[in-house]
Design a protein around this motif. Structure first.
Motif, short mmCIF file in Angstrom:
data_model
loop_
_atom_site.label_atom_id
_atom_site.label_comp_id
_atom_site.label_asym_id
_atom_site.label_seq_id
_atom_site.Cartn_x
_atom_site.Cartn_y
_atom_site.Cartn_z
N GLU A 1 0.83 -1.21 0.00
CA GLU A 1 0.00 0.00 0.00
C GLU A 1 0.87 1.26 0.00
O GLU A 1 0.60 2.22 -0.74
CB GLU A 1 -0.93 0.01 1.22
N ILE A 2 1.91 1.27 0.82
CA ILE A 2 2.77 2.45 0.92
C ILE A 2 3.72 2.56 -0.27
O ILE A 2 3.87 3.62 -0.89
CB ILE A 2 3.57 2.43 2.25
N ASN A 3 4.39 1.46 -0.59
CA ASN A 3 5.47 1.51 -1.58
C ASN A 3 4.98 1.54 -3.03
O ASN A 3 5.68 2.08 -3.89
CB ASN A 3 6.40 0.30 -1.41
N LEU A 4 3.83 0.95 -3.30
CA LEU A 4 3.36 0.90 -4.68
C LEU A 4 1.99 1.58 -4.87
O LEU A 4 1.86 2.49 -5.67
CB LEU A 4 3.27 -0.55 -5.16
N HIS A 5 0.99 1.14 -4.12
CA HIS A 5 -0.34 1.67 -4.35
C HIS A 5 -0.42 3.17 -4.06
O HIS A 5 -1.11 3.91 -4.79
CB HIS A 5 -1.37 0.92 -3.50
N ALA A 6 0.29 3.65 -3.04
CA ALA A 6 0.27 5.08 -2.75
C ALA A 6 0.94 5.88 -3.86
O ALA A 6 0.53 7.00 -4.15
CB ALA A 6 0.96 5.36 -1.41
N VAL A 7 1.97 5.31 -4.48
CA VAL A 7 2.61 5.96 -5.63
C VAL A 7 1.59 6.11 -6.76
O VAL A 7 1.47 7.18 -7.37
CB VAL A 7 3.83 5.14 -6.11
N ILE A 8 0.85 5.05 -7.02
CA ILE A 8 -0.15 5.08 -8.10
C ILE A 8 -1.29 6.03 -7.76
O ILE A 8 -1.69 6.87 -8.58
CB ILE A 8 -0.69 3.65 -8.34
N ARG A 9 -1.81 5.91 -6.54
CA ARG A 9 -2.94 6.76 -6.14
C ARG A 9 -2.56 8.24 -6.14
O ARG A 9 -3.35 9.09 -6.60
CB ARG A 9 -3.43 6.37 -4.74
N THR A 10 -1.40 8.56 -5.62
CA THR A 10 -0.98 9.96 -5.54
C THR A 10 -0.75 10.54 -6.93
O THR A 10 -1.13 11.67 -7.23
CB THR A 10 0.29 10.09 -4.68
N THR A 11 -0.12 9.75 -7.79
CA THR A 11 0.10 10.20 -9.17
C THR A 11 -1.24 10.43 -9.88
O THR A 11 -1.43 11.44 -10.58
CB THR A 11 0.94 9.18 -9.95
N LYS A 12 -2.17 9.51 -9.69
CA LYS A 12 -3.50 9.64 -10.31
C LYS A 12 -4.20 10.91 -9.82
O LYS A 12 -4.81 11.65 -10.61
CB LYS A 12 -4.34 8.41 -9.97
N ALA A 13 -4.10 11.18 -8.52
CA ALA A 13 -4.77 12.35 -7.94
C ALA A 13 -4.20 13.66 -8.49
O ALA A 13 -4.94 14.62 -8.72
CB ALA A 13 -4.65 12.31 -6.42
N PHE A 14 -2.89 13.70 -8.68
CA PHE A 14 -2.24 14.94 -9.13
C PHE A 14 -2.15 15.06 -10.65
O PHE A 14 -1.77 16.11 -11.15
CB PHE A 14 -0.83 15.03 -8.53
N LEU A 15 -2.50 13.99 -11.37
CA LEU A 15 -2.31 14.01 -12.82
C LEU A 15 -3.02 15.16 -13.53
O LEU A 15 -2.42 15.80 -14.42
CB LEU A 15 -2.73 12.66 -13.42
N PRO A 16 -4.27 15.48 -13.19
CA PRO A 16 -4.90 16.63 -13.87
C PRO A 16 -4.11 17.93 -13.70
O PRO A 16 -4.00 18.72 -14.65
CB PRO A 16 -6.28 16.71 -13.20
#
Length: 279
Positions: A117-132
């Motif tokens: 969750e911290i090392n991979l999923h949070a990277v994906i989720r955070t990138t998705k949130a900031f992508l716009p």
């Protein structure tokens, strides 16, 4: 298409895991370059300390965001807070990470999922949130911190390796998808002097203290490059829009060895580790 070098002054840089290690070193390096900083960590006290140092070092503006990246959140609230405070993100550095000691047999699925969750999923989720935001800011960039263990796969690190190979693959695919819109750099540090080994979670009892002792010895012998030096290299890679950065000579050699002898590289590495008393 030629992309201009990234200029940090006045640009909003979001850094996760900013309270210590590479994240703190990056924060201070970018502060000296007059960046606007949005600092993210679960350690509120450490975050405040680093934020104060960043202001002293010359950051144009600093905000702190206390977030536990293990909670599975989509990070849309974090992205909204950064947009409201700073207008949007120009640089996202997904740096936060944790380690887990134990063989795959020993490690519980609860702990395995916590690390992922911290090392991979949070990277994906955070990138998705900031992508716009990133897509709307000309010359925006993403940095994802993988690891030497995103290039080679040692035993007793199955969970960590899985997460860091995941970060590597996510970063490479994202770079190809966003080419000409948002730059992406994946970083593979090796041997950086941080507390990640000594603060690693132990899945199961360390009855005789042996695993804690091994972690301390590994930190002393193998983690030797100051995080400030790693930060300088990462900043230079962003400026030059490098797609990939491998830090330390040992990591570069391991990277080459894994590509030359993908089925046999660990035998060679293990012999060298035995000689150094690290196995």
């Amino acid at each position: 298409m030629t992309v201009e070098r990234f200029a940090f002054a006045g640009r909003t840089c979001v850094i996760t895991g900013a309270a210590s290690g590479i994240g703190a070193a990056l924060t201070l390096d970018l502060a000296r370059r007059r960046a606007v900083l949005a600092l993210v960590d679960r350690d509120a006290e450490g975050l405040d300390r680093v934020a104060a140092l960043a202001r002293q070092a010359g950051a144009q503006e600093v905000s702190t965001h206390v977030v536990d990246l293990s909670d599975g959140g989509d990070r849309l609230d974090l992205a909204a807070a950064v947009a409201e405070r700073h207008g949007g993100a120009d640089l996202l550095v997904n740096n936060a990470g944790v380690a887990l000691n134990g063989t795959f047999e020993q490690v519980s699925m609860k702990d395995f999922d916590w690390l992922m969750e911290i090392n991979l999923h949070a990277v994906i989720r955070t990138t998705k949130a900031f992508l716009p935001q990133l897509l709307s800011r000309p010359g925006a960039h993403v940095v994802n911190i993988s690891s030497l263990f995103g290039l080679i796969a040692p035993p007793t690190q199955v969970a960590y390796v899985t997460s860091k190979y995941g970060v590597r693959g996510f970063s490479e695919a994202l770079r190809h998808e966003l080419a000409g819109q948002v730059g992406v750099t994946v970083v593979h540090p090796g041997g950086i002097r941080t507390n990640i080994a000594t603060s690693a979670r132990l899945s199961g009892p360390d009855v005789d203290g042996r695993q804690a002792e091994q972690a301390a010895e590994f930190t002393r012998k193998a983690l030797t490059l100051p995080p400030e030096e790693a930060a300088k290299l990462i900043v230079a890679a962003v400026q030059a829009r490098k797609p990939r950065l491998v830090i330390t000579r040992v990591a570069k050699l391991a990277d080459v060895l894994a590509r030359v002898a993908p089925g046999r590289y660990w035998n060679v590495i293990q012999r060298q580790l035995d000689k150094r008393g690290l196995m």
